[in-house]
Design an enzyme around this catalytic site. Structure first.
Site: not given
Lengths: 374, 374
Positions: A149, A314, A347
């Site tokens: 991320s 995601d 995610h």
């Protein structure tokens, strides 16, 4: 025996030049290390953290019973990033509320917390500050820089800012820049915080309060984007808290209860100014901005090999966002391993224990280890 | 000449039995009509509204220059739902802030606004209240009941609650029940509102204020879910408001400016208690709950034909949600026309002027008209 984590604080007296133009410092960074640096100093791995995490990547904090690192399933003895082989560094980013100098720290110029005076920090600023830490630790070149991320953005930035200092870049569930929708979610979360009357224009420390309502809403929004629609459906669906409709605005559905709980927990430990800073760093990250939108050109200085991984469900940083990175790297003829992992969790998958995902990272680091020891 | 809209207020003295168990009333509904009811009373079309709309479906409100109805591109003379052929009724739902009795109305028992004492209303309650209005207007059977999103849920509910009174059900961009993610977004919006100190437990009218901050955040969240990722990308992308990064938390990106503007506008005209009520009605809608999760069984009483339409980029109520409805209707051997329209705008598409979408509705109503006039 389990890994023990011992946070270390390092002071940098020389102010850090910032992307925004100013300089900031002196400042301190808190870091932890796991494993042993080999004689050749060639087995160091830097782990960069995301929005909500810290230097405490692995192991259990010394003196606590169960304060596990946020990536303990990935990093540790015998883990995919094996601390019996690698010297792993977790560093807390500048601006954080978990130990490194941040908005909660005292501004020596005023004697009170920086609060809203803390400068806006970019992903590139973090990378430069981490490079200084590497200098201090005597690490000229990392075997790998790794993150997921926002952490993946830092790993990417390392690869083109310090090409001589990175052998491998491992960037998971990330994107080369935020989409309008990504920015929109960040902005709503920030509005919830700054419009909370307890925010006091970022000076809430002086009022002995925190903008808890705003932080709760911000975290709830975040949580929705971290989970896939399917994961939410299978975990909560339309399950009711009390078995039947109560026809009220109290908690009716399990998902409401879960989100409120997550929001309240978050508001007790996370600093509102840090939330603003870190979401803004996400917004601003856009290496191709300097090259007329050409990501290959932006990444051209990089000399390392890459492991890029994404997760099918995601929707925050979808596989399509990783494809952008992979295409740019292939155009540059960088060695790239890309994996799109069929995982249901959205995610959040990058933090979870998934056999195929961990198997992939393990194999990749096995290869790095073979080279390091060659 | 443009269509003129004249809202009419109708009082119902007999209290309405509610799904939640109580009875509510007397109450008033505001409605508008367009076109002329034919002698056979067979050309009436009921339009049900969604979260943010009202009885003012079409035309321009008499005495104003440009107060266009929210579905003016769909309903009017020569429009897909042609008011030269059909007698169209727009009705404002109970609990609204646009004219019908709602939380802002005075509670005769106390002499002050109902506020939080206004009962929780369900989609089915709305349908029953609309059926009473149809009685008052002498309409035994609708040529069509039509709506999008929450309005589509009402159209669906009409079909199984009053099978003898609906010839066609037109349900666009809707779902047979909310997903956990849908509920989650509603809940975050509600938390933003109820935790705003200006909400005063729903009694903000007494304090001469409105929970504007909460409403703004709620609307911003809503807007993100109404637009597709692609629509946001092509409309706003990463466009900057001032040409370059300002390294601040002020508006930097166009998308931030747009969302703040939408939020502020909304907070000036929408009632916070209505927002709670309408999102809760969305949460609770789940006809198959009474039939052990079997949607076909829930819809079995229906005798009408259906037009079901969805939009490819709608991620709030995706095409998959319409498929659930279509499958259930096919299992029941109801006549169903289903269209999945390739439109870029996301959920908002149901309100926009799209040639294929409007062509579809036009053809469908042409067929209804042919039968009505046969």
């Amino acid at each position: 025996m389990s890994l023990q984590a011992n946070p270390v604080r390092h002071r940098f007296d020389d102010p850090l030049p910032l992307t925004s133009g100013g300089r900031f410092g002196p400042y301190e960074l808190v870091y932890e290390t796991y494993g042993t640096l080999n004689a050749a100093r060639s087995n160091a791995v830097l782990i960069c953290h995301a929005l909500n995490a810290s230097h405490h990547v692995a192991g259990i904090t010394a003196g606590t019973a169960d304060d596990h690192g946020w990536w303990s399933n990935m990093v540790g003895p015998g883990k995919p990033v094996d601390t019996d082989r690698f010297f792993v560094i977790g560093v807390n980013n500048l601006g954080s509320c978990f130990g490194s100098t941040g908005p909660m720290s005292l501004d020596p110029a005023t004697g009170r917390p920086y609060g809203p005076d803390f400068p806006v920090i970019t992903v590139e600023d973090w990378v430069h500050s981490q490079a200084r830490l590497a200098d201090a630790l005597g690490i000229e070149r990392f075997a790998a820089v790794m993150g997921g991320s926002l952490g993946g953005m830092q790993a990417l930035a390392w690869s083109y800012l310090y090409p001589a200092r990175v052998a491998h870049c491992v960037a998971i569930a990330t994107a080369p820049k935020l989409s309008a929708q990504n920015i929109a979610f960040n902005e709503v979360a920030r509005r919830a915080i700054v419009t909370d009357p307890d925010f006091h224009a970022g000076r809430f420390y002086d009022f002995n309060t925190v903008p808890a309502r705003g932080l709760q809403v911000a975290r709830m929004i975040g949580h929705i984007t971290y989970l896939s629609d399917d994961a939410m459906a299978s975990k909560f669906g339309r399950m009711l808290k009390h078995g039947d409709y109560g026809f009220s605005f109290d908690v009716e559905f399990e998902i409401e209860s879960y989100l409120r709980y997550q929001g309240e927990k978050f508001s007790r430990y996370f600093d509102a100014n840090t939330y603003l800073l870190f979401t803004r760093a996400l917004d601003y990250f856009d290496p191709a901005r300097a090259t007329g939108g050409d990501l290959s050109k932006a990444l051209a200085p990089a000399k390392c090999a890459y492991l890029i991984a994404s997760f099918t469900t995601d929707w925050r940083f979808s596989p399509a966002r990783s494809h952008e990175i992979v295409r740019a790297l292939l155009a540059n003829r960088n060695p790239v391993t890309y994996a799109e992992i069929d995982a249901p969790h959205g995610h959040d998958a990058f933090l979870l224990d998934d056999e195929r995902y961990h198997g992939l990272v393990r194999s990749y680091f096995d290869r790095i280890h073979a080279v390091v020891n060659a």
